[in-house]
Design a protein around this motif. Sequence first.
Motif, short mmCIF file in Angstrom:
data_model
loop_
_atom_site.label_atom_id
_atom_site.label_comp_id
_atom_site.label_asym_id
_atom_site.label_seq_id
_atom_site.Cartn_x
_atom_site.Cartn_y
_atom_site.Cartn_z
N GLU A 207 8.74 2.50 11.97
CA GLU A 207 9.64 2.73 10.83
C GLU A 207 9.78 1.49 9.96
N MET A 208 8.68 0.81 9.66
CA MET A 208 8.76 -0.43 8.90
C MET A 208 7.86 -0.44 7.67
N GLY A 209 7.61 0.74 7.14
CA GLY A 209 6.75 0.85 5.97
C GLY A 209 7.25 0.04 4.79
N ARG A 210 8.56 -0.15 4.69
CA ARG A 210 9.11 -0.89 3.55
C ARG A 210 8.76 -2.37 3.60
N PHE A 211 8.37 -2.86 4.79
CA PHE A 211 8.03 -4.27 4.93
C PHE A 211 6.53 -4.53 4.86
N VAL A 212 5.75 -3.47 4.89
CA VAL A 212 4.30 -3.64 5.03
C VAL A 212 3.58 -3.13 3.80
N LYS A 213 2.75 -4.00 3.22
CA LYS A 213 1.93 -3.62 2.08
C LYS A 213 0.49 -3.96 2.41
N VAL A 214 -0.33 -2.93 2.53
CA VAL A 214 -1.77 -3.11 2.72
C VAL A 214 -2.45 -2.39 1.56
N LYS A 215 -2.86 -3.16 0.57
CA LYS A 215 -3.38 -2.58 -0.67
C LYS A 215 -4.86 -2.27 -0.56
#
Length: 575
Positions: A207-215
């Motif tokens: 539940e940590m999608g808001r902290f993770v950015k993989v573009k």
Amino acid sequence: MRPHLFTLASAIFPLLPSALSAAPSLILHGGKVITVDEKFSIHQALAVEDGKILAIGSDAEVTALKGPDTQVINLEGKTVMPGLMDSHVHPRAAMTEFDHEIPVMETIQDVLDYIATRVKATPEGSGIVVSQVFITRLKEQRYPTRAELDSVAPKHPVSFSTGPDAMLNSLALQMNGITKDFKITDGGPGKVEFDPKSGEPTGLLREMGRFVKVKQVSKAAPTPEETYARTKELFRDYNSVGLTSVCDRGASPDSIARYESMLKKGDLTVRMRCSHTFGTGGMWRTVEQSIDKVIEHPLTKGDDMLRIIGTKIWLDGGMLTGSAYMRQPWGVSQIYGISDPAFKGTLNVPPDKLRQMVDKVTGAGLQFTAHSVGDGAVHELLDAYEEVNAKRSIRDTRSCITHSNFMSKEAVERAAKLGVMMDIQPIWLHLDSRTLLAQFGQDRTRWFQPLKTIFETGGIVGGGSDHMQKIGSFRSVNPYNPWLGMWVAITRKAKHLDAPMHPEEALTREQAIRFYTINNAKILFLEQTAGSLEKGKAADLILVDRDPLTCPMDDLPQASVLKTWLGGKLVYERK
């Protein structure tokens, strides 16, 4: 004619009004018409006029209504049924393979091979995301490790994302600042899994999608026209397996605008119901404003073809990923990468805030539903419904529990008493039970998708797929073939298991048909229009090549729809 003479004529000639009305545009006869009315009546023929059912009965009764322009189809013994309904789809699934075709992945090696192909096609440093390949369906029954991801993509940030949870490789962790000292400070949900020996992140985040950015780098984004075309293609494919009504359980403003456009252009070939999403984070006033926007949308007063029926939130994590909110701890698990023996999963909305949301949405006469997979989440949602119901009945709003996989006898009874409905996806039982049994055992899975008990208790439960990715009723992530769903609900058979999964909860064939027709119609506010074949209702119907009530059970998933009508209009015909 004077009034008293009209009354006399009506008594003498009761069929006169029918005789004076227009002849039907379509007659189907010489077959088996499964009406799914209250008595589950079976007839031989039906007639359609002006998009509605004009008559149902024997061949002689219905063919007597034939006019000079009536199209007459001899069914030659085949079966006609109400159009089927899926109470849980995500039509954005049509865009999954816009960039490139995604292979089926059944092993860790399949996953690593796919990532390796993306490494070759992607510039160094650009992200690679593998989405919705569930560990419950992999042969090894586990996440790929951080080291395995590093071995095939050391110079690309990689996210193996399975809904609310994800396994990251070392570069992705580094780029997103996830270290052994990372702490969640925004008050929201989430958990970093740490190696108990080294103290370093294992790479698994919950539940940590808001902290993770993989573009990711991909070809040009689809144009609105391309998105429209692929959505239209998907809906035609829905029609090809007998679906005439679906619910987007996560509708965004963009998708709703697209459905409006399709309706205006005559391209909407399913009755579309929408559960509008809204943000649940932040202060209550911010959440309330988001709900107000939904309430004020004109389509909350939409018609039988397109309507926003309510809202949906995500209350807990996932059973496919190891974060569904349970009443008892998951237990230390190599399968799910759980190291904390007290871990019960993630609950995304605190109880007080959940009650405020339910109160606000149902107070506007809309349906509230929440992704609630674990029995802990199901009980939390029922608690909120009971609190609101104490001051105002929620029954007429068709308040719902989405997924409702892990239940309890108490939860089933509470839901029935409150009039709370459920949309459940049998395909999860078929594809994921092997891993769920390995994790929880027979006792804790006793109340997993307890369909028979829900029916017997008087609850309303409808069948869905949670279709997430790809076009194709069998190849899609969470297959949306309703005949496969019926077969699972009747047999409780699971892939890679020798015995059915708690067969005491199996449905009868009649119940399975209701599950995908009239029950879904009630959940989706459509029972006055569709869900059964009755005089005056819309002519949403399908012609099937076999009788689902009598065909060999293991042939049911291969049932072939020959024709599909929506409101009397032919929207699919098998070539």
